[in-house]
Design an enzyme around this catalytic site. Structure first.
Site, PDB file in Angstrom:
ATOM      1  N   LYS A   1      33.086  48.012  27.249  1.00  0.00           N
ATOM      2  CA  LYS A   1      33.472  46.790  26.547  1.00  0.00           C
ATOM      3  C   LYS A   1      33.112  45.621  27.467  1.00  0.00           C
ATOM      4  O   LYS A   1      33.833  45.290  28.409  1.00  0.00           O
ATOM      5  CB  LYS A   1      34.979  46.835  26.248  1.00  0.00           C
TER       6      LYS A   1
ATOM      7  N   GLY B   1      39.079  42.766  36.017  1.00  0.00           N
ATOM      8  CA  GLY B   1      39.396  41.509  35.358  1.00  0.00           C
ATOM      9  C   GLY B   1      40.659  40.907  35.938  1.00  0.00           C
ATOM     10  O   GLY B   1      40.964  41.115  37.111  1.00  0.00           O
TER      11      GLY B   1
ATOM     12  N   GLU C   1      40.650  46.837  39.020  1.00  0.00           N
ATOM     13  CA  GLU C   1      40.046  45.952  40.033  1.00  0.00           C
ATOM     14  C   GLU C   1      40.381  44.540  39.598  1.00  0.00           C
ATOM     15  O   GLU C   1      39.793  44.028  38.650  1.00  0.00           O
ATOM     16  CB  GLU C   1      38.519  46.136  40.070  1.00  0.00           C
TER      17      GLU C   1
HETATM   18  P1  NAD Z   1      39.900  38.900  31.859  1.00  0.00           P
HETATM   19  O1  NAD Z   1      41.007  39.791  32.316  1.00  0.00           O
HETATM   20  O2  NAD Z   1      40.229  37.791  30.959  1.00  0.00           O
HETATM   21  O3  NAD Z   1      38.819  39.774  31.076  1.00  0.00           O
HETATM   22  C1  NAD Z   1      38.183  40.885  31.644  1.00  0.00           C
HETATM   23  C2  NAD Z   1      37.795  41.835  30.550  1.00  0.00           C
HETATM   24  O4  NAD Z   1      38.978  42.384  29.978  1.00  0.00           O
HETATM   25  C3  NAD Z   1      37.033  41.178  29.392  1.00  0.00           C
HETATM   26  O5  NAD Z   1      36.071  42.087  28.905  1.00  0.00           O
HETATM   27  C4  NAD Z   1      38.124  40.945  28.360  1.00  0.00           C
HETATM   28  O6  NAD Z   1      37.641  40.887  27.057  1.00  0.00           O
HETATM   29  C5  NAD Z   1      38.999  42.159  28.585  1.00  0.00           C
HETATM   30  N1  NAD Z   1      40.404  42.001  28.203  1.00  0.00           N
HETATM   31  C6  NAD Z   1      41.134  40.850  28.231  1.00  0.00           C
HETATM   32  N2  NAD Z   1      42.383  41.114  27.825  1.00  0.00           N
HETATM   33  C7  NAD Z   1      42.460  42.444  27.565  1.00  0.00           C
HETATM   34  C8  NAD Z   1      43.501  43.304  27.113  1.00  0.00           C
HETATM   35  N3  NAD Z   1      44.712  42.862  26.834  1.00  0.00           N
HETATM   36  N4  NAD Z   1      43.230  44.628  26.967  1.00  0.00           N
HETATM   37  C9  NAD Z   1      42.005  45.098  27.250  1.00  0.00           C
HETATM   38  N5  NAD Z   1      40.973  44.325  27.643  1.00  0.00           N
HETATM   39  C10 NAD Z   1      41.204  43.010  27.808  1.00  0.00           C
HETATM   40  O7  NAD Z   1      39.142  38.418  33.165  1.00  0.00           O
HETATM   41  P2  NAD Z   1      37.829  37.515  33.259  1.00  0.00           P
HETATM   42  O8  NAD Z   1      38.223  36.115  33.014  1.00  0.00           O
HETATM   43  O9  NAD Z   1      36.729  38.082  32.428  1.00  0.00           O
HETATM   44  O10 NAD Z   1      37.418  37.743  34.797  1.00  0.00           O
HETATM   45  C11 NAD Z   1      38.008  37.043  35.816  1.00  0.00           C
HETATM   46  C12 NAD Z   1      38.999  37.929  36.570  1.00  0.00           C
HETATM   47  O11 NAD Z   1      38.391  39.154  36.970  1.00  0.00           O
HETATM   48  C13 NAD Z   1      39.410  37.265  37.868  1.00  0.00           C
HETATM   49  O12 NAD Z   1      40.805  37.421  38.066  1.00  0.00           O
HETATM   50  C14 NAD Z   1      38.634  38.030  38.923  1.00  0.00           C
HETATM   51  O13 NAD Z   1      39.146  38.002  40.200  1.00  0.00           O
HETATM   52  C15 NAD Z   1      38.612  39.404  38.352  1.00  0.00           C
HETATM   53  N6  NAD Z   1      37.521  40.195  38.957  1.00  0.00           N
HETATM   54  C16 NAD Z   1      37.828  41.201  39.835  1.00  0.00           C
HETATM   55  C17 NAD Z   1      36.829  41.928  40.474  1.00  0.00           C
HETATM   56  C18 NAD Z   1      37.157  43.031  41.445  1.00  0.00           C
HETATM   57  O14 NAD Z   1      36.278  43.816  41.778  1.00  0.00           O
HETATM   58  N7  NAD Z   1      38.371  43.135  41.948  1.00  0.00           N
HETATM   59  C19 NAD Z   1      35.497  41.643  40.177  1.00  0.00           C
HETATM   60  C20 NAD Z   1      35.212  40.623  39.288  1.00  0.00           C
HETATM   61  C21 NAD Z   1      36.237  39.906  38.670  1.00  0.00           C
END
Ligand code: NAD
Length: 484
Positions: free
Chosen positions: A180, A233, A255
């Site tokens: 996804k 995320g 992560e």
């Molecule tokens: P996000 O959590 O909004 O979204 C990430 C993904 O999860 C997207 O595909 C989104 O559609 C999906 N998603 C959102 N809510 C969900 C739910 N309730 N159930 C299932 N899926 C859901 O994050 P973002 O804005 O896309 O990314 C930024 C965040 O990701 C930051 O906090 C960043 O630090 C983190 N990140 C972490 C790493 C790591 O390796 N630790 C790497 C990159 C980004």
């Protein structure tokens, strides 16, 4: 109009069951440039069933380690062939300079796929001396079996690289997957799925369902045939996913974000630390989970270091990343622009000294000026929260104990960097800092063979390296009775 992207399920492109579409918006021009299928519960069900039936049918699971290695290597070659296209897809979707994914993400993607080809043949079991069974001798051994169908949920900041961190490991282990991608960046995952088909992966092994997190992502986490969720995320979504996974007894790897410290001692190479801190702050507009956004500087050099970092921030050329000489594009989306500006205002209100940048005025494109705050305290919001933008917070410290205490006084624990000429001290600090990865005189090295992940709010579990592939297996023990 423009790009029209659809799901990739069981080897075929398909529209959303209810025909819904989501628009793609260019962060530089704010113009709509295409759309993708708005996935539904029914679409997720179709994709998970395709992945599950593929596993049950046994076509993919009959591939032994060497055969899995062969298709992984072939996929790596095809990704290498299309690497510019893939890097540009990821860059253009979020307004990033294409040079960054070409130089940073794609080499890592290729290394991961090729390393995973090696892991596929090493997932060995153990022979275990056991105590016998009611007086009769036994032989016990274990085998590593694929965990099952994986739901891989990916953010937008380095979409292909993060997808491949998951994909390479789970394919080496013999799993199937439904990916996804993020709402901002569905392109590269869809192209990767097509390349995987060309490489010889059977249909149903790799499926992609596009759509919203609270629709597609949630349905994926709740699906009974999903054995493991691998999520990268935000902590907010991670918390919800872990709750669901807990209720349904699914494996979960999270992560999440970070507020990673860069600890600069007064004996460090000033120039190296400055370069490393600039990279850790401004690469990908600061939208990197490991961004070194909390800069702890020993008091004697703090003012000089802050002034130099502010100078570096002012020198960054911001604009359309496709124009020559531009080093920084806009942040990825409007909500992100609002969030970063809100934090910059908070930093001013909390009394940190604004040395460079500041709140940006709304104009065309979601541009943010690289911003540096000095004389900050660790209890300020700009030091505690992940901003996910080009904003650095400089906090002075007195001695090593002070530096370690400040570094660890955070909800997060993803990465940390220690800048010092004293290598004994560097190792001592590296041992004391609570983080998943510590760089000594280097910010956040990326390597396919190294584990990656965090502690505390930064997540649970590790990706990368051989351990990353093992995490997609279950260890089964088999005991045979050996009568005389
Ligand atoms: P996000 O959590 O909004 O979204 C990430 C993904 O999860 C997207 O595909 C989104 O559609 C999906 N998603 C959102 N809510 C969900 C739910 N309730 N159930 C299932 N899926 C859901 O994050 P973002 O804005 O896309 O990314 C930024 C965040 O990701 C930051 O906090 C960043 O630090 C983190 N990140 C972490 C790493 C790591 O390796 N630790 C790497 C990159 C980004």
């Amino acid at each position: 109009m423009g790009q029209r992207l659809n799901h990739f399920i069981n080897g075929l492109a398909s529209e959303a069951s209810e025909g819904g579409r989501v628009e793609l918006v260019n962060p530089v021009t704010e113009q709509v440039y295409g759309s993708f299928a708005r996935g539904t519960v029914e679409d997720v069900d179709r994709a998970v069933n395709a992945a599950f039936e593929q596993l049950e049918r046994g076509e993919w699971s009959r591939f032994d380690g060497a055969q899995r290695a062969r298709v992984l290597l072939k996929l790596a070659d095809l990704v290498e062939r299309d690497s510019e296209l893939l890097a540009d897809m990821d860059a253009d979707a979020i307004g990033r300079s294409p040079l960054e994914p070409r130089r940073m993400d794609l080499p890592n993607v290729l290394a991961n796929l090729r390393a995973a080809a090696g892991w596929a043949n090493q997932l060995e079991g153990r022979t275990i001396p056991s105590g016998g069974y009611f007086g009769t001798r036994t032989l016990s051994y274990t085998v590593r079996e694929p965990v099952g169908v994986v739901g891989a949920i990916v953010p937008w900041n380095s979409p292909l690289m993060i997808t491949v961190w998951k994909l390479a490991a789970l394919l080496a282990a013999g799993c199937t997957v439904v990916i996804k991608p993020s709402e901002e960046t569905p392109q590269s995952a869809l192209h990767l799925a097509v390349l995987a088909q060309e490489a010889g992966f059977p249909d149903g092994v790799i499926n992609v369902v596009t759509g919203y997190g609270n629709e597609v992502g949630r349905a994926l986490c709740e699906h009974p045939h999903i054995a493991k969720i691998s999520f990268t995320g935000s902590p907010e979504a991670g918390r919800e996913i872990q709750r669901t996974a807990g209720v349904l007894f699914k494996h979960v790897a999270l992560e999440l974000g970070g507020k990673s410290p860069q600890i600069v001692f007064d004996d460090a190479s000033f120039e190296d630390a400055l370069r490393g801190c600039s990279l850790g702050l401004f690469a990908n507009q600061g939208q990197i989970c490991a961004a070194g956004s909390r800069i702890l500087v020993q008091r004697g050099i703090a003012d000089r270091f802050a002034a130099a970092l502010a100078e570096a921030a002012r020198a960054v050329k911001v604009g359309d990343p496709r124009q020559p000489g531009v080093q920084m594009g806009p942040v990825a989306k409007k909500a992100q622009w609002e969030r970063v500006n809100r934090y910059i205002q908070l930093g001013i209100d909390e009394g940190a000294t604004l040395l460079a940048g500041g709140v940006s005025s709304p104009e065309q494109g979601w541009f943010v000026r690289p911003t540096i705050f000095a004389d900050a305290r660790n209890d300020m919001a700009i030091a505690r929260d992940e901003i996910f933008g080009p904003v650095g917070t400089i906090i002075p410290f007195d001695d090593e104990a002070d530096a370690v205490a400040l570094a660890n006084d955070s909800a997060y624990g993803l990465a940390a960097t220690v800048w010092t000429a004293d290598l004994v001290r560097a190792h001592r600090v590296a041992a004391a800092v609570k983080a998943g990865a510590v760089g000594i005189n280097c910010w956040s090295p990326l390597d396919a063979n190294l584990p990656w992940g965090g502690v505390k709010t930064s997540g649970i579990g590790r990706e990368g390296g051989f351990g990353g592939a093992l995490a997609y297996t279950e260890e089964k023990v088999i005991t045979v009775l050996l009568p005389h």
